[in-house]
Motif scaffolding. Structure first.
Motif, PDB file in Angstrom:
ATOM      1  N   LEU A  91      -8.036  63.584 -31.996  1.00 13.24           N
ATOM      2  CA  LEU A  91      -8.715  63.301 -33.269  1.00 13.24           C
ATOM      3  C   LEU A  91      -9.383  64.553 -33.852  1.00 13.24           C
ATOM      4  CD1 LEU A  91     -10.301  59.844 -32.326  1.00 13.24           C
ATOM      5  CD2 LEU A  91      -8.282  60.259 -33.731  1.00 13.24           C
ATOM      6  N   ASP A  92      -9.016  65.713 -33.331  1.00 15.43           N
ATOM      7  CA  ASP A  92      -9.609  66.977 -33.802  1.00 15.43           C
ATOM      8  C   ASP A  92     -11.131  66.960 -33.759  1.00 15.43           C
ATOM      9  OD1 ASP A  92      -7.218  68.241 -34.328  1.00 15.43           O
ATOM     10  OD2 ASP A  92      -7.069  67.342 -36.332  1.00 15.43           O
ATOM     11  N   MET A  93     -11.666  66.371 -32.716  1.00 14.72           N
ATOM     12  CA  MET A  93     -13.124  66.353 -32.552  1.00 14.72           C
ATOM     13  C   MET A  93     -13.488  67.342 -31.458  1.00 14.72           C
ATOM     14  SD  MET A  93     -14.793  62.627 -32.440  1.00 14.72           S
ATOM     15  CE  MET A  93     -14.060  61.297 -33.309  1.00 14.72           C
ATOM     16  N   ALA A  94     -14.593  68.042 -31.678  1.00 14.33           N
ATOM     17  CA  ALA A  94     -15.045  69.001 -30.664  1.00 14.33           C
ATOM     18  C   ALA A  94     -15.734  68.249 -29.525  1.00 14.33           C
ATOM     19  CB  ALA A  94     -16.011  69.977 -31.304  1.00 14.33           C
ATOM     20  N   ALA A  95     -15.619  68.781 -28.324  1.00 18.55           N
ATOM     21  CA  ALA A  95     -16.331  68.183 -27.190  1.00 18.55           C
ATOM     22  C   ALA A  95     -17.825  68.441 -27.381  1.00 18.55           C
ATOM     23  CB  ALA A  95     -15.849  68.794 -25.887  1.00 18.55           C
ATOM     24  N   PRO A  96     -18.662  67.412 -27.174  1.00 22.37           N
ATOM     25  CA  PRO A  96     -20.101  67.597 -27.418  1.00 22.37           C
ATOM     26  C   PRO A  96     -20.767  68.473 -26.370  1.00 22.37           C
ATOM     27  CG  PRO A  96     -19.659  65.399 -26.562  1.00 22.37           C
ATOM     28  CD  PRO A  96     -18.338  66.044 -26.775  1.00 22.37           C
ATOM     29  N   CYS A  97     -20.199  68.536 -25.174  1.00 22.45           N
ATOM     30  CA  CYS A  97     -20.753  69.386 -24.111  1.00 22.45           C
ATOM     31  C   CYS A  97     -19.702  69.544 -23.015  1.00 22.45           C
ATOM     32  CB  CYS A  97     -22.047  68.784 -23.550  1.00 22.45           C
ATOM     33  SG  CYS A  97     -21.838  67.154 -22.841  1.00 22.45           S
ATOM     34  N   SER A  98     -20.032  70.306 -21.988  1.00 17.70           N
ATOM     35  CA  SER A  98     -19.056  70.550 -20.916  1.00 17.70           C
ATOM     36  C   SER A  98     -18.974  69.332 -19.988  1.00 17.70           C
ATOM     37  CB  SER A  98     -19.481  71.775 -20.110  1.00 17.70           C
ATOM     38  OG  SER A  98     -20.647  71.454 -19.365  1.00 17.70           O
ATOM     39  N   ASP A  99     -17.915  69.283 -19.171  1.00 16.55           N
ATOM     40  CA  ASP A  99     -17.764  68.185 -18.204  1.00 16.55           C
ATOM     41  C   ASP A  99     -18.906  68.195 -17.195  1.00 16.55           C
ATOM     42  OD1 ASP A  99     -15.488  67.516 -19.513  1.00 16.55           O
ATOM     43  OD2 ASP A  99     -14.112  67.891 -17.841  1.00 16.55           O
ATOM     44  N   ALA A 100     -19.355  69.395 -16.831  1.00 22.45           N
ATOM     45  CA  ALA A 100     -20.453  69.494 -15.854  1.00 22.45           C
ATOM     46  C   ALA A 100     -21.733  68.885 -16.439  1.00 22.45           C
ATOM     47  CB  ALA A 100     -20.682  70.949 -15.469  1.00 22.45           C
ATOM     48  N   GLU A 101     -21.967  69.151 -17.732  1.00 22.18           N
ATOM     49  CA  GLU A 101     -23.151  68.560 -18.390  1.00 22.18           C
ATOM     50  C   GLU A 101     -23.015  67.040 -18.486  1.00 22.18           C
ATOM     51  OE1 GLU A 101     -24.734  72.041 -21.392  1.00 22.18           O
ATOM     52  OE2 GLU A 101     -22.729  71.223 -21.701  1.00 22.18           O
ATOM     53  N   LEU A 102     -21.795  66.595 -18.802  1.00 28.38           N
ATOM     54  CA  LEU A 102     -21.561  65.147 -18.884  1.00 28.38           C
ATOM     55  C   LEU A 102     -21.846  64.465 -17.555  1.00 28.38           C
ATOM     56  CD1 LEU A 102     -18.299  64.335 -20.876  1.00 28.38           C
ATOM     57  CD2 LEU A 102     -20.684  63.917 -21.520  1.00 28.38           C
ATOM     58  N   LEU A 103     -21.392  65.104 -16.488  1.00 23.62           N
ATOM     59  CA  LEU A 103     -21.617  64.536 -15.150  1.00 23.62           C
ATOM     60  C   LEU A 103     -23.115  64.439 -14.864  1.00 23.62           C
ATOM     61  CD1 LEU A 103     -20.685  63.550 -12.380  1.00 23.62           C
ATOM     62  CD2 LEU A 103     -20.380  65.940 -11.684  1.00 23.62           C
ATOM     63  N   GLU A 104     -23.822  65.487 -15.241  1.00 23.13           N
ATOM     64  CA  GLU A 104     -25.270  65.501 -15.011  1.00 23.13           C
ATOM     65  C   GLU A 104     -25.959  64.367 -15.786  1.00 23.13           C
ATOM     66  OE1 GLU A 104     -26.892  69.501 -15.305  1.00 23.13           O
ATOM     67  OE2 GLU A 104     -28.795  68.572 -15.879  1.00 23.13           O
ATOM     68  N   ILE A 105     -25.544  64.152 -17.026  1.00 26.74           N
ATOM     69  CA  ILE A 105     -26.150  63.087 -17.845  1.00 26.74           C
ATOM     70  C   ILE A 105     -25.847  61.715 -17.218  1.00 26.74           C
ATOM     71  CG2 ILE A 105     -26.251  62.004 -20.129  1.00 26.74           C
ATOM     72  CD1 ILE A 105     -25.194  64.751 -21.252  1.00 26.74           C
ATOM     73  N   HIS A 106     -24.580  61.527 -16.797  1.00 28.09           N
ATOM     74  CA  HIS A 106     -24.217  60.258 -16.137  1.00 28.09           C
ATOM     75  C   HIS A 106     -25.117  60.016 -14.926  1.00 28.09           C
ATOM     76  CE1 HIS A 106     -20.474  60.213 -18.482  1.00 28.09           C
ATOM     77  NE2 HIS A 106     -20.193  59.026 -17.976  1.00 28.09           N
ATOM     78  N   ARG A 107     -25.256  61.048 -14.102  1.00 23.61           N
ATOM     79  CA  ARG A 107     -26.034  60.884 -12.870  1.00 23.61           C
ATOM     80  C   ARG A 107     -27.508  60.650 -13.169  1.00 23.61           C
ATOM     81  NH1 ARG A 107     -23.177  65.509  -9.139  1.00 23.61           N
ATOM     82  NH2 ARG A 107     -22.017  64.061  -7.821  1.00 23.61           N
ATOM     83  N   ASP A 108     -28.039  61.363 -14.160  1.00 25.60           N
ATOM     84  CA  ASP A 108     -29.440  61.191 -14.560  1.00 25.60           C
ATOM     85  C   ASP A 108     -29.701  59.756 -14.989  1.00 25.60           C
ATOM     86  OD1 ASP A 108     -30.488  63.603 -14.102  1.00 25.60           O
ATOM     87  OD2 ASP A 108     -30.586  64.276 -16.188  1.00 25.60           O
ATOM     88  N   LEU A 109     -28.787  59.228 -15.820  1.00 22.89           N
ATOM     89  CA  LEU A 109     -28.992  57.865 -16.338  1.00 22.89           C
ATOM     90  C   LEU A 109     -28.912  56.829 -15.229  1.00 22.89           C
ATOM     91  CD1 LEU A 109     -27.158  57.513 -19.758  1.00 22.89           C
ATOM     92  CD2 LEU A 109     -29.612  57.555 -19.314  1.00 22.89           C
ATOM     93  N   VAL A 110     -27.976  57.022 -14.294  1.00 27.36           N
ATOM     94  CA  VAL A 110     -27.836  56.099 -13.161  1.00 27.36           C
ATOM     95  C   VAL A 110     -29.137  56.096 -12.353  1.00 27.36           C
ATOM     96  CG1 VAL A 110     -26.640  55.757 -10.940  1.00 27.36           C
ATOM     97  CG2 VAL A 110     -25.315  56.198 -13.027  1.00 27.36           C
TER      98      VAL A 110
END
Ligand code: PDD
Length: 283
Positions: A60-79
């Protein structure tokens, strides 16, 4: 209990989370999402979901909002912040807020939202009981391989199932089953597991990839091809897969009861294998 959710860099109580009324996710369904399940407080197949998210965004020609490592950190933080031992993390990226215009904004600033939901997954009663499915026409758009938030027709199909006294719906296009409203569809006939091949017509389920690998490793025969509604009704057994169901057996399709109307052995075995493998690989 008030959850902590993530919105564009901030962890906030759910009743203080805010998104612009001009967000293109809201106005155009111009957004994509992922659902990652949580077992024993750990993420199942995070890498698979991150890779599919990257693909959906690229299509969809959308930029990634952040890196995969950051995404993982956010997932873990929320859990951790929400004490989720079993449930899911929902993630959504939209093209962000801009004056209403069908054309994409030249300099978009994406919206990233994540939240958690508690849900019983491993001991789900559906795994014992099985699902009753109705067939509905598949009238969705032609790029179902992109995990967009345009989910109105799947919602309508679930309501049709509910009205008919069933649990869910499988979608049919040109006489062939595509997939379930929010899951991939499988039948078993003569010991062979049959599921639709990948293409623009279905979502490449992360659970599907894992299940087909486990099935092949267990010397089961897998056929990735389109199958008809008639074949499905005459199958020995059937099942669905998704991040939040893992493997759920199907015991009835429209008026056809499969086998003896109870979950079949292949679905049971695959669910066991999947749960065991996921638990040990979760991060
Ligand atoms: N749905 N097909 C469709 C149309 C889906 O919406 C989903 C997932 C799947 C299975 O994909 P996966 O195995 O990666 O979960 C197949 C999610 C769970 C949802 O919308 O809640």
């Amino acid at each position: 209990m008030t959850r902590t959710v993530y919105v564009n860099g901030d962890y906030v109580p759910e009743d203080q989370a805010r998104i612009s009324v001009f967000d293109r996710g809201f106005l155009f369904a111009d957004g994509v999402y992922e659902v990652t399940s949580v077992l024993d407080g750990k993420l199942i197949d995070f890498a698979g979901h991150a890779a599919r998210l990257a693909r959906s965004l690229a299509e969809l020609d959308m930029a990634a909002p952040c890196s995969d490592a950051e995404l993982l950190e956010i997932h873990r933080d929320l859990v951790a912040r929400n004490n989720v031992t079993e449930g899911l993390v929902y993630l959504q990226v939209t093209r962000g807020a801009a004056d209403r215009d069908f054309a994409y904004p030249e300099h978009p600033s994406p919206t990233l939202v994540l939240f958690t939901q508690h849900k019983i997954l491993a001991n789900s009663p559906v795994a014992e009981k099985g699902l009753k499915i109705i067939s509905v026409e598949d009238i969705r758009w032609g790029r179902r391989d992109i995990k967009t938030v345009q989910l109105l027709y799947p919602s309508m199909a679930k309501m049709m199932a509910k009205k008919a006294g069933a649990d869910d719906a499988w979608m049919v296009e040109d006489g062939l089953i595509t997939e379930g409203t929010s899951n991939n569809a499988y039948i078993v006939k003569g010991g062979r597991i049959i599921t639709r091949h990948l293409g623009n017509e279905i979502l490449a389920g992360i659970t599907r990839t894992a299940i087909l690998r486990f099935a092949r490793e267990a010397q089961m025969v897998v056929e990735e091809r389109a199958f008809t509604l008639e074949e499905a009704k005459a199958a020995d057994e059937a099942f669905i897969t998704s991040a939040t169901s893992f493997v759920h057996p199907v015991v009835q399709i429209d008026d056809a009861v499969l086998g003896n109307g109870t979950p079949g052995p292949v679905a049971r075995r695959l669910r066991e294998i999947y749960l065991e493998a996921c638990r040990s690989a979760a991060i």
